[in-house]
Design a protein around this motif. Structure first.
Motif, short mmCIF file in Angstrom:
data_model
loop_
_atom_site.label_atom_id
_atom_site.label_comp_id
_atom_site.label_asym_id
_atom_site.label_seq_id
_atom_site.Cartn_x
_atom_site.Cartn_y
_atom_site.Cartn_z
N ALA A 1 0.83 -1.21 0.00
CA ALA A 1 0.00 0.00 0.00
C ALA A 1 0.85 1.25 0.00
CB ALA A 1 -0.93 -0.02 1.23
N SER A 2 2.00 1.20 0.71
CA SER A 2 2.88 2.38 0.77
C SER A 2 3.51 2.66 -0.59
CB SER A 2 3.97 2.16 1.82
OG SER A 2 4.73 1.00 1.49
N SER A 3 3.94 1.58 -1.32
CA SER A 3 4.55 1.78 -2.63
C SER A 3 3.53 2.30 -3.63
CB SER A 3 5.17 0.48 -3.13
OG SER A 3 4.16 -0.52 -3.30
N LEU A 4 2.30 1.84 -3.56
CA LEU A 4 1.24 2.36 -4.43
C LEU A 4 0.98 3.83 -4.14
CD1 LEU A 4 -1.31 -0.59 -4.49
CD2 LEU A 4 0.19 0.16 -6.34
N GLY A 5 0.99 4.20 -2.93
CA GLY A 5 0.78 5.60 -2.56
C GLY A 5 1.90 6.49 -3.05
N GLU A 6 3.13 5.98 -2.93
CA GLU A 6 4.25 6.77 -3.42
C GLU A 6 4.17 6.98 -4.93
OE1 GLU A 6 7.67 4.71 -2.21
OE2 GLU A 6 7.50 5.21 -0.07
N ARG A 7 3.84 5.92 -5.65
CA ARG A 7 3.71 6.05 -7.10
C ARG A 7 2.60 7.02 -7.48
NH1 ARG A 7 4.53 -0.15 -9.39
NH2 ARG A 7 6.64 -0.44 -8.53
N PHE A 8 1.51 6.98 -6.77
CA PHE A 8 0.40 7.89 -7.04
C PHE A 8 0.83 9.34 -6.80
CE2 PHE A 8 -3.32 10.29 -5.57
CZ PHE A 8 -4.14 10.19 -6.69
N MET A 9 1.58 9.55 -5.71
CA MET A 9 2.04 10.90 -5.41
C MET A 9 3.03 11.39 -6.47
SD MET A 9 0.32 11.88 -2.84
CE MET A 9 1.24 13.38 -2.54
N GLN A 10 3.88 10.48 -6.93
CA GLN A 10 4.81 10.87 -7.98
C GLN A 10 4.08 11.25 -9.27
OE1 GLN A 10 7.52 7.62 -8.43
NE2 GLN A 10 8.56 7.97 -6.45
N ALA A 11 3.09 10.46 -9.63
CA ALA A 11 2.30 10.79 -10.83
C ALA A 11 1.57 12.11 -10.66
CB ALA A 11 1.32 9.66 -11.12
N LEU A 12 1.03 12.36 -9.48
CA LEU A 12 0.33 13.61 -9.23
C LEU A 12 1.28 14.80 -9.30
CD1 LEU A 12 -2.35 14.93 -8.48
CD2 LEU A 12 -1.78 14.60 -6.05
N GLU A 13 2.47 14.62 -8.79
CA GLU A 13 3.46 15.70 -8.87
C GLU A 13 3.84 16.00 -10.32
OE1 GLU A 13 6.71 14.51 -6.49
OE2 GLU A 13 5.68 14.80 -4.55
N GLN A 14 3.98 14.92 -11.14
CA GLN A 14 4.30 15.14 -12.54
C GLN A 14 3.18 15.90 -13.26
OE1 GLN A 14 5.18 11.36 -14.25
NE2 GLN A 14 7.09 11.07 -13.09
#
Length: 341
Positions: free
Chosen positions: A12-25
């Motif tokens: 769940a933590s890795s999915l959240g990090e990826r989502f945040m990275q995509a949102l930042e992009q």
């Protein structure tokens, strides 16, 4: 069936990090877009200005105006080419302003590939377009000319990018593919303003064929619109046991007289003149005449004076005029006078 390693499963933590990275992009791209809004506006203005400038220049070009009077078919093609070239140049400048040089290369490469694909997919359309360009350059006919293309005949209405439009004698619009027109044998009746008409009539054996030809020539020459140069003519077409078939001919200027109407009037006047002179056609009903004394031979009234059998030079002057036209002369104007001496 492969066995999944539990340690490699996304948590769940890795999915959240990826989502945040995509949102930042996405946020970075939006900020970059907002920051580039003035440049985008300038680029859009450049494209619109290039489109307007292309249309303005294409409408004001003196070359196009001169060309439209000599070759109306090339006018639309040249205007469209100038407008498209200037618009494409504006698009390239706008993309370069946005620092999208890689996009420019991709667009140009895609255009080449798309053009190649469309060339194979729309072979007939491309062939008709190229044939239309070649016809507009060669200009074998002009608007209003009466032409015969293959087995089709009519007046030229227009030459479009893919078809040549004719109007038949019945008033119907006929569209011929430009590729067919370019490959076919084309007969242009209007290129030479002078045109000949002819018709045939039958004369009985007991009449003078010489007098019949002279009478018919005189009747044709008296018709309004028949030219004196070249003069009307007559000749014996065929012979039969009942008589002969005479062929009469005359010339008109197509710019002031109609060929079919003049020919019809010539047939009427010749028939009237020969009958008035007592020259009759062969009788279709056999009659038996009982009389005493000598019987006239069928050609006893035929004069022995020979007719002119020299080479007919009527078309020679017309061929020379047509050759001068090919060299840039004007067939509608009289040839220049020879210098004195």
């Amino acid at each position: 069936m492969p066995i999944l390693d539990p340690d490699k499963l996304p948590t769940a933590s890795s999915l959240g990090e990826r989502f945040m990275q995509a949102l930042e992009q996405v946020q970075d791209k939006l900020l970059h877009l907002v920051a580039s809004a003035p440049l985008l506006l300038v680029a859009l203005v450049i494209v619109l200005f290039a489109s307007w400038l292309g249309g303005f220049i294409s409408r004001r070009m003196r070359v196009v105006k001169r060309l439209s009077s000599t070759n109306p078919y090339m006018e639309g093609l040249l205007r469209s080419t100038v407008r498209i070239v200037i618009t494409v140049a504006g698009v390239v400048v706008a993309l370069d302003l946005l620092n999208a040089t890689s996009l420019v290369g991709a667009v140009l490469g895609s255009a080449g590939v798309i053009g190649l694909v469309l060339g194979f997919g729309f072979k007939d359309i491309a062939e008709n377009y190229i044939a239309g360009v070649l016809l507009s350059l060669r200009k074998p006919f002009s608007p209003g000319d009466t032409v015969r293309i293959d087995s089709f005949e009519g007046k030229v209405v227009a030459l479009t990018a893919r078809a040549t439009i004719l109007m038949t004698a019945d008033g119907n619009h006929l569209q011929l593919p430009n590729s067919l027109v370019f490959k076919s044998v084309l007969l242009n009746y209007s290129r030479n303003p002078k045109r000949r008409f002819d018709f045939e009539t039958s004369i009985d054996n007991r009449a003078s064929w010489h007098d019949a030809m002279d009478t018919g020539i005189g009747a044709i020459a008296a018709i309004d619109g028949v030219l004196a140069d070249p003069p009307p003519g007559a000749l014996i077409r065929t012979l039969s046991s009942d008589g002969a078939i005479l062929q009469f001919s005359g010339w008109i200027d197509q710019r002031s007289n109609d060929l079919a109407r003049t020919r019809s009037e010539a047939m009427r006047q010749v028939r009237k003149a020969v009958r008035k002179a007592g020259i009759m056609p062969p009788e279709t009903v056999q009659k038996m005449i009982l009389q005493r004394g000598e019987v006239d031979e069928p050609h006893v009234h035929e004069t022995a004076r020979p007719r002119d059998t020299s080479v007919d030079r009527a078309l020679d002057a017309q061929v020379g005029s047509a050759q001068r036209l090919e060299d840039g002369g004007d067939l509608l104007q009289p040839p220049p006078a020879a210098p004195p001496g």
